[in-house]
Design a protein around this motif. Structure first.
Motif, PDB file in Angstrom:
ATOM      1  N   ARG A 107       4.702   2.102   1.306  1.00 20.91           N
ATOM      2  CA  ARG A 107       5.116   2.349  -0.082  1.00 20.91           C
ATOM      3  C   ARG A 107       4.799   1.153  -0.967  1.00 20.91           C
ATOM      4  NH1 ARG A 107       9.169   1.100  -3.444  1.00 20.91           N
ATOM      5  NH2 ARG A 107      10.204  -0.201  -1.920  1.00 20.91           N
ATOM      6  N   ILE A 108       5.027  -0.046  -0.474  1.00 18.75           N
ATOM      7  CA  ILE A 108       4.732  -1.255  -1.257  1.00 18.75           C
ATOM      8  C   ILE A 108       3.230  -1.384  -1.463  1.00 18.75           C
ATOM      9  CG2 ILE A 108       4.789  -3.776  -1.180  1.00 18.75           C
ATOM     10  CD1 ILE A 108       7.601  -3.586  -0.182  1.00 18.75           C
ATOM     11  N   GLY A 109       2.439  -1.071  -0.441  1.00 19.96           N
ATOM     12  CA  GLY A 109       0.996  -1.096  -0.595  1.00 19.96           C
ATOM     13  C   GLY A 109       0.510  -0.081  -1.621  1.00 19.96           C
ATOM     14  N   ARG A 145       2.555  -9.020   7.489  1.00 26.01           N
ATOM     15  CA  ARG A 145       1.747  -7.902   7.969  1.00 26.01           C
ATOM     16  C   ARG A 145       1.694  -6.838   6.893  1.00 26.01           C
ATOM     17  NH1 ARG A 145       4.311  -7.423  13.938  1.00 26.01           N
ATOM     18  NH2 ARG A 145       3.171  -9.157  14.848  1.00 26.01           N
ATOM     19  N   ALA A 146       0.468  -6.505   6.497  1.00 21.88           N
ATOM     20  CA  ALA A 146       0.234  -5.452   5.505  1.00 21.88           C
ATOM     21  C   ALA A 146      -0.568  -4.361   6.190  1.00 21.88           C
ATOM     22  CB  ALA A 146      -0.503  -6.005   4.292  1.00 21.88           C
ATOM     23  N   ARG A 171       7.881 -20.352  -3.350  1.00 21.17           N
ATOM     24  CA  ARG A 171       7.054 -19.229  -3.804  1.00 21.17           C
ATOM     25  C   ARG A 171       5.825 -19.156  -2.916  1.00 21.17           C
ATOM     26  NH1 ARG A 171       8.344 -21.090  -9.493  1.00 21.17           N
ATOM     27  NH2 ARG A 171       9.893 -19.577 -10.141  1.00 21.17           N
ATOM     28  N   MET A 172       5.792 -18.146  -2.089  1.00 14.38           N
ATOM     29  CA  MET A 172       4.677 -17.974  -1.167  1.00 14.38           C
ATOM     30  C   MET A 172       3.720 -16.943  -1.766  1.00 14.38           C
ATOM     31  SD  MET A 172       6.999 -17.864   2.242  1.00 14.38           S
ATOM     32  CE  MET A 172       8.400 -17.057   1.482  1.00 14.38           C
ATOM     33  N   THR A 173       2.495 -17.341  -2.031  1.00 13.68           N
ATOM     34  CA  THR A 173       1.502 -16.451  -2.631  1.00 13.68           C
ATOM     35  C   THR A 173       0.359 -16.262  -1.645  1.00 13.68           C
ATOM     36  OG1 THR A 173       2.064 -17.308  -4.815  1.00 13.68           O
ATOM     37  CG2 THR A 173       0.007 -16.100  -4.619  1.00 13.68           C
ATOM     38  N   LYS A 174      -0.061 -15.010  -1.493  1.00  9.97           N
ATOM     39  CA  LYS A 174      -1.144 -14.710  -0.554  1.00  9.97           C
ATOM     40  C   LYS A 174      -1.902 -13.477  -1.021  1.00  9.97           C
ATOM     41  CE  LYS A 174      -3.146 -15.684   3.324  1.00  9.97           C
ATOM     42  NZ  LYS A 174      -3.799 -16.952   3.519  1.00  9.97           N
ATOM     43  N   ASP A 175      -3.223 -13.526  -0.887  1.00  9.13           N
ATOM     44  CA  ASP A 175      -4.068 -12.364  -1.131  1.00  9.13           C
ATOM     45  C   ASP A 175      -4.284 -11.658   0.202  1.00  9.13           C
ATOM     46  OD1 ASP A 175      -4.501 -12.649  -3.886  1.00  9.13           O
ATOM     47  OD2 ASP A 175      -6.009 -14.177  -3.521  1.00  9.13           O
ATOM     48  N   ILE A 176      -3.867 -10.413   0.271  1.00 11.47           N
ATOM     49  CA  ILE A 176      -4.034  -9.639   1.500  1.00 11.47           C
ATOM     50  C   ILE A 176      -4.220  -8.179   1.113  1.00 11.47           C
ATOM     51  CG2 ILE A 176      -1.562  -9.363   1.851  1.00 11.47           C
ATOM     52  CD1 ILE A 176      -2.088  -9.496   4.872  1.00 11.47           C
ATOM     53  N   TYR A 177      -5.155  -7.548   1.753  1.00 14.25           N
ATOM     54  CA  TYR A 177      -5.448  -6.144   1.494  1.00 14.25           C
ATOM     55  C   TYR A 177      -4.589  -5.292   2.410  1.00 14.25           C
ATOM     56  CZ  TYR A 177      -8.007  -1.764   1.079  1.00 14.25           C
ATOM     57  OH  TYR A 177      -8.334  -0.462   0.885  1.00 14.25           O
ATOM     58  N   PHE A 178      -3.871  -4.329   1.855  1.00 15.99           N
ATOM     59  CA  PHE A 178      -3.053  -3.434   2.667  1.00 15.99           C
ATOM     60  C   PHE A 178      -3.962  -2.382   3.266  1.00 15.99           C
ATOM     61  CE2 PHE A 178      -0.209  -0.153   3.927  1.00 15.99           C
ATOM     62  CZ  PHE A 178       0.952  -0.822   4.297  1.00 15.99           C
ATOM     63  N   TYR A 179      -4.139  -2.459   4.578  1.00 17.46           N
ATOM     64  CA  TYR A 179      -5.015  -1.539   5.289  1.00 17.46           C
ATOM     65  C   TYR A 179      -4.145  -0.593   6.104  1.00 17.46           C
ATOM     66  CZ  TYR A 179      -8.453   0.158   8.617  1.00 17.46           C
ATOM     67  OH  TYR A 179      -9.240   0.967   9.374  1.00 17.46           O
ATOM     68  N   HIS A 180      -4.282   0.711   5.837  1.00 17.47           N
ATOM     69  CA  HIS A 180      -3.506   1.716   6.565  1.00 17.47           C
ATOM     70  C   HIS A 180      -4.038   1.851   7.976  1.00 17.47           C
ATOM     71  CE1 HIS A 180      -1.578   2.975   2.874  1.00 17.47           C
ATOM     72  NE2 HIS A 180      -2.770   2.913   2.294  1.00 17.47           N
ATOM     73  N   ARG A 181      -3.142   1.900   8.922  1.00 15.34           N
ATOM     74  CA  ARG A 181      -3.527   2.005  10.336  1.00 15.34           C
ATOM     75  C   ARG A 181      -4.052   3.365  10.667  1.00 15.34           C
ATOM     76  NH1 ARG A 181       1.464  -1.252  13.067  1.00 15.34           N
ATOM     77  NH2 ARG A 181       1.164  -3.071  11.810  1.00 15.34           N
TER      78      ARG A 181
END
Length: 118
Positions: free
Chosen positions: A65-67, A95-96, A108-118
Protein backbone atom coordinates in the motif's frame (compact mmCIF):
# COMPACT_ATOMS: atom_id res chain seq x y z
CA UNK A 1 -22.29 4.50 50.96
CA UNK A 2 -23.08 2.63 47.71
CA UNK A 3 -22.38 5.86 45.78
CA UNK A 4 -18.84 6.03 47.20
CA UNK A 5 -18.12 2.43 46.19
CA UNK A 6 -19.45 3.13 42.69
CA UNK A 7 -17.18 6.19 42.34
CA UNK A 8 -14.19 4.18 43.54
CA UNK A 9 -14.88 1.52 40.90
CA UNK A 10 -15.32 4.17 38.21
CA UNK A 11 -12.03 5.84 39.17
CA UNK A 12 -10.21 2.50 39.19
CA UNK A 13 -11.62 1.69 35.74
CA UNK A 14 -10.57 5.08 34.36
CA UNK A 15 -7.09 4.68 35.83
CA UNK A 16 -6.76 1.27 34.19
CA UNK A 17 -7.97 2.68 30.86
CA UNK A 18 -5.44 5.54 31.02
CA UNK A 19 -2.67 3.02 31.77
CA UNK A 20 -3.61 0.90 28.75
CA UNK A 21 -3.79 3.97 26.48
CA UNK A 22 -0.37 5.20 27.64
CA UNK A 23 1.11 1.75 26.98
CA UNK A 24 -0.33 1.71 23.45
CA UNK A 25 0.97 5.24 22.83
CA UNK A 26 4.45 4.21 23.99
CA UNK A 27 4.44 1.19 21.67
CA UNK A 28 3.34 3.26 18.68
CA UNK A 29 5.88 5.99 19.37
CA UNK A 30 8.94 3.86 20.15
CA UNK A 31 8.40 0.78 17.98
CA UNK A 32 7.30 2.31 14.68
CA UNK A 33 8.75 4.67 12.10
CA UNK A 34 6.94 7.28 10.07
CA UNK A 35 7.40 6.95 6.31
CA UNK A 36 7.35 10.02 4.07
CA UNK A 37 7.72 10.21 0.28
CA UNK A 38 9.11 13.03 -1.85
CA UNK A 39 6.52 14.30 -4.35
CA UNK A 40 8.78 16.81 -6.10
CA UNK A 41 8.06 19.73 -3.75
CA UNK A 42 7.84 18.30 -0.24
CA UNK A 43 7.73 15.09 1.74
CA UNK A 44 4.24 13.60 2.15
CA UNK A 45 3.28 11.29 5.00
CA UNK A 46 2.39 7.78 3.81
CA UNK A 47 2.01 5.88 7.06
CA UNK A 48 3.74 4.03 9.87
CA UNK A 49 5.54 0.72 9.83
CA UNK A 50 6.67 -1.46 12.73
CA UNK A 51 10.32 -1.88 13.58
CA UNK A 52 11.22 -5.54 13.81
CA UNK A 53 14.47 -6.73 15.34
CA UNK A 54 16.29 -9.74 13.88
CA UNK A 55 19.60 -10.45 15.59
CA UNK A 56 21.15 -6.97 16.00
CA UNK A 57 19.54 -5.54 12.88
CA UNK A 58 16.30 -3.59 12.78
CA UNK A 59 14.09 -4.38 9.78
CA UNK A 60 11.28 -2.34 8.24
CA UNK A 61 9.03 -4.13 5.75
CA UNK A 62 7.18 -1.57 3.66
CA UNK A 63 3.73 -2.73 2.69
CA UNK A 64 2.49 -2.73 -0.88
CA UNK A 65 0.00 0.00 0.00
CA UNK A 66 2.83 2.42 0.81
CA UNK A 67 4.52 1.58 -2.48
CA UNK A 68 1.26 2.28 -4.32
CA UNK A 69 0.76 5.64 -2.58
CA UNK A 70 4.28 6.90 -3.27
CA UNK A 71 5.06 9.55 -5.88
CA UNK A 72 8.79 8.89 -6.33
CA UNK A 73 11.41 6.42 -5.12
CA UNK A 74 12.78 8.75 -2.42
CA UNK A 75 11.63 7.90 1.10
CA UNK A 76 12.34 9.55 4.45
CA UNK A 77 12.02 7.54 7.63
CA UNK A 78 11.56 9.24 10.99
CA UNK A 79 11.99 7.22 14.17
CA UNK A 80 11.35 8.41 17.71
CA UNK A 81 14.14 10.48 19.33
CA UNK A 82 14.49 7.89 22.10
CA UNK A 83 15.05 5.08 19.59
CA UNK A 84 17.60 7.12 17.63
CA UNK A 85 19.48 8.21 20.75
CA UNK A 86 19.83 4.64 22.07
CA UNK A 87 20.77 3.05 18.75
CA UNK A 88 22.51 5.82 16.79
CA UNK A 89 24.55 4.59 13.81
CA UNK A 90 23.29 1.05 14.18
CA UNK A 91 22.07 -0.96 11.21
CA UNK A 92 18.59 -0.67 9.74
CA UNK A 93 17.34 -2.70 6.78
CA UNK A 94 14.57 -1.24 4.65
CA UNK A 95 12.67 -3.76 2.54
CA UNK A 96 10.48 -2.47 -0.26
CA UNK A 97 8.94 -5.58 -1.72
CA UNK A 98 11.87 -7.60 -3.10
CA UNK A 99 14.39 -4.72 -2.90
CA UNK A 100 16.50 -4.07 0.18
CA UNK A 101 18.51 -1.03 1.31
CA UNK A 102 20.77 -0.51 4.34
CA UNK A 103 20.59 2.68 6.38
CA UNK A 104 22.41 3.97 9.46
CA UNK A 105 20.01 4.90 12.26
CA UNK A 106 19.80 8.71 12.38
CA UNK A 107 17.16 11.39 13.01
CA UNK A 108 16.15 11.62 9.35
CA UNK A 109 16.96 8.61 7.25
CA UNK A 110 16.59 9.25 3.51
CA UNK A 111 16.93 6.55 0.87
CA UNK A 112 16.04 6.08 -2.78
CA UNK A 113 14.57 2.62 -3.28
CA UNK A 114 12.24 1.25 -5.91
CA UNK A 115 9.29 -0.74 -4.57
CA UNK A 116 9.39 -3.97 -6.54
CA UNK A 117 6.40 -6.30 -6.19
CA UNK A 118 7.37 -9.90 -5.56
Amino acid sequence: MPDVELWIQVMMGLTLLVGVLLTVRYFIRCHTVQIYNWDGRRYRFLGRECLRRKDDIYVINMKERIGDLSYTTRYRLLASPEFVQRRRYGSLLLRAGANEAWLPIEERMTKDIYFYHR
